[in-house]
Design a protein around this motif. Structure first.
Motif, PDB file in Angstrom:
ATOM      1  N   LEU A 144      40.810  43.645  31.184  1.00  0.00           N
ATOM      2  CA  LEU A 144      41.326  43.391  32.524  1.00  0.00           C
ATOM      3  C   LEU A 144      41.442  41.897  32.765  1.00  0.00           C
ATOM      4  O   LEU A 144      40.623  41.121  32.278  1.00  0.00           O
ATOM      5  CB  LEU A 144      40.383  43.950  33.590  1.00  0.00           C
ATOM      6  N   SER A 145      42.448  41.537  33.522  1.00  0.00           N
ATOM      7  CA  SER A 145      42.536  40.171  34.027  1.00  0.00           C
ATOM      8  C   SER A 145      42.622  40.282  35.553  1.00  0.00           C
ATOM      9  O   SER A 145      43.166  41.239  36.095  1.00  0.00           O
ATOM     10  CB  SER A 145      43.744  39.436  33.459  1.00  0.00           C
ATOM     11  N   ALA A 146      42.052  39.295  36.215  1.00  0.00           N
ATOM     12  CA  ALA A 146      42.014  39.318  37.676  1.00  0.00           C
ATOM     13  C   ALA A 146      42.117  37.895  38.190  1.00  0.00           C
ATOM     14  O   ALA A 146      41.919  36.929  37.461  1.00  0.00           O
ATOM     15  CB  ALA A 146      40.726  39.966  38.164  1.00  0.00           C
ATOM     16  N   GLU A 147      42.410  37.801  39.476  1.00  0.00           N
ATOM     17  CA  GLU A 147      42.489  36.521  40.164  1.00  0.00           C
ATOM     18  C   GLU A 147      41.431  36.501  41.256  1.00  0.00           C
ATOM     19  O   GLU A 147      41.360  37.426  42.061  1.00  0.00           O
ATOM     20  CB  GLU A 147      43.874  36.334  40.762  1.00  0.00           C
ATOM     21  N   LEU A 148      40.588  35.477  41.250  1.00  0.00           N
ATOM     22  CA  LEU A 148      39.583  35.314  42.291  1.00  0.00           C
ATOM     23  C   LEU A 148      40.186  34.555  43.461  1.00  0.00           C
ATOM     24  O   LEU A 148      40.926  33.587  43.258  1.00  0.00           O
ATOM     25  CB  LEU A 148      38.382  34.531  41.763  1.00  0.00           C
ATOM     26  N   THR A 149      39.881  34.995  44.659  1.00  0.00           N
ATOM     27  CA  THR A 149      40.342  34.314  45.864  1.00  0.00           C
ATOM     28  C   THR A 149      39.200  34.253  46.867  1.00  0.00           C
ATOM     29  O   THR A 149      38.340  35.127  46.899  1.00  0.00           O
ATOM     30  CB  THR A 149      41.536  35.029  46.521  1.00  0.00           C
ATOM     31  N   LYS A 150      39.199  33.214  47.672  1.00  0.00           N
ATOM     32  CA  LYS A 150      38.170  33.097  48.725  1.00  0.00           C
ATOM     33  C   LYS A 150      38.779  33.363  50.053  1.00  0.00           C
ATOM     34  O   LYS A 150      39.898  33.215  50.296  1.00  0.00           O
ATOM     35  CB  LYS A 150      37.550  31.717  48.707  1.00  0.00           C
ATOM     36  N   ALA A 198      36.546  37.215  46.441  1.00  0.00           N
ATOM     37  CA  ALA A 198      37.151  38.532  46.276  1.00  0.00           C
ATOM     38  C   ALA A 198      37.998  38.486  45.007  1.00  0.00           C
ATOM     39  O   ALA A 198      38.265  37.416  44.467  1.00  0.00           O
ATOM     40  CB  ALA A 198      38.022  38.864  47.483  1.00  0.00           C
ATOM     41  N   TYR A 199      38.411  39.652  44.523  1.00  0.00           N
ATOM     42  CA  TYR A 199      39.241  39.667  43.324  1.00  0.00           C
ATOM     43  C   TYR A 199      40.392  40.634  43.472  1.00  0.00           C
ATOM     44  O   TYR A 199      40.343  41.571  44.264  1.00  0.00           O
ATOM     45  CB  TYR A 199      38.424  40.004  42.075  1.00  0.00           C
ATOM     46  N   LYS A 200      41.428  40.362  42.693  1.00  0.00           N
ATOM     47  CA  LYS A 200      42.608  41.222  42.652  1.00  0.00           C
ATOM     48  C   LYS A 200      42.954  41.406  41.180  1.00  0.00           C
ATOM     49  O   LYS A 200      43.177  40.424  40.457  1.00  0.00           O
ATOM     50  CB  LYS A 200      43.769  40.552  43.391  1.00  0.00           C
ATOM     51  N   ILE A 201      42.985  42.645  40.722  1.00  0.00           N
ATOM     52  CA  ILE A 201      43.331  42.938  39.332  1.00  0.00           C
ATOM     53  C   ILE A 201      44.800  42.595  39.124  1.00  0.00           C
ATOM     54  O   ILE A 201      45.669  43.053  39.862  1.00  0.00           O
ATOM     55  CB  ILE A 201      43.083  44.423  38.986  1.00  0.00           C
ATOM     56  N   THR A 202      45.085  41.788  38.114  1.00  0.00           N
ATOM     57  CA  THR A 202      46.462  41.377  37.847  1.00  0.00           C
ATOM     58  C   THR A 202      47.020  41.991  36.577  1.00  0.00           C
ATOM     59  O   THR A 202      48.224  41.964  36.357  1.00  0.00           O
ATOM     60  CB  THR A 202      46.574  39.845  37.755  1.00  0.00           C
ATOM     61  N   GLY A 203      46.151  42.542  35.738  1.00  0.00           N
ATOM     62  CA  GLY A 203      46.638  43.155  34.509  1.00  0.00           C
ATOM     63  C   GLY A 203      45.554  43.985  33.853  1.00  0.00           C
ATOM     64  O   GLY A 203      44.368  43.714  34.001  1.00  0.00           O
ATOM     65  N   ALA A 204      45.970  45.017  33.129  1.00  0.00           N
ATOM     66  CA  ALA A 204      45.027  45.880  32.421  1.00  0.00           C
ATOM     67  C   ALA A 204      45.683  46.376  31.141  1.00  0.00           C
ATOM     68  O   ALA A 204      46.895  46.588  31.090  1.00  0.00           O
ATOM     69  CB  ALA A 204      44.626  47.060  33.293  1.00  0.00           C
ATOM     70  N   ARG A 205      44.846  46.530  30.115  1.00  0.00           N
ATOM     71  CA  ARG A 205      45.341  47.038  28.833  1.00  0.00           C
ATOM     72  C   ARG A 205      44.228  47.848  28.197  1.00  0.00           C
ATOM     73  O   ARG A 205      43.054  47.472  28.254  1.00  0.00           O
ATOM     74  CB  ARG A 205      45.720  45.864  27.934  1.00  0.00           C
ATOM     75  N   VAL A 206      44.582  48.973  27.606  1.00  0.00           N
ATOM     76  CA  VAL A 206      43.611  49.812  26.913  1.00  0.00           C
ATOM     77  C   VAL A 206      44.109  50.028  25.491  1.00  0.00           C
ATOM     78  O   VAL A 206      45.167  50.610  25.278  1.00  0.00           O
ATOM     79  CB  VAL A 206      43.421  51.169  27.633  1.00  0.00           C
ATOM     80  N   ASP A 207      43.364  49.514  24.533  1.00  0.00           N
ATOM     81  CA  ASP A 207      43.630  49.742  23.111  1.00  0.00           C
ATOM     82  C   ASP A 207      42.371  50.362  22.527  1.00  0.00           C
ATOM     83  O   ASP A 207      42.059  51.496  22.848  1.00  0.00           O
ATOM     84  CB  ASP A 207      43.973  48.419  22.394  1.00  0.00           C
ATOM     85  N   ASN A 208      41.664  49.610  21.717  1.00  0.00           N
ATOM     86  CA  ASN A 208      40.362  50.051  21.219  1.00  0.00           C
ATOM     87  C   ASN A 208      39.265  49.676  22.191  1.00  0.00           C
ATOM     88  O   ASN A 208      38.095  49.696  21.860  1.00  0.00           O
ATOM     89  CB  ASN A 208      40.080  49.435  19.839  1.00  0.00           C
TER      90      ASN A 208
END
Length: 69
Positions: free
Chosen positions: A63-69, A49-59
């Protein structure tokens, strides 16, 4: 006393096993939906499963996420 030591040892080992899998991943695309689709595909490939840990929109969207089982 022995049962307390055993309990503490089991608790510590179970925390290590859960924490040892957490893995950070990143993805980029032109939209947030596209980047999240890439994150979801990586998680599916890892069987996690994943959990979004950060997002940024420029050009683009990042996204960064953490995978967990």
């Amino acid at each position: 006393m022995k049962s307390i030591k055993t309990f503490v040892a089991v608790a510590a080992l179970s925390l290590v096993s859960f924490g040892s899998f957490a893995q950070s991943i990143t993805a980029s695309a032109s939209t947030l939906d596209g980047a999240e689709a890439k994150i979801a595909a990586q998680a599916k490939q890892a069987g996690a499963a994943y959990k979004i840990t950060g997002a940024r929109v420029d050009n683009g969207a990042y996204l960064s996420a953490e995978l967990t089982k």
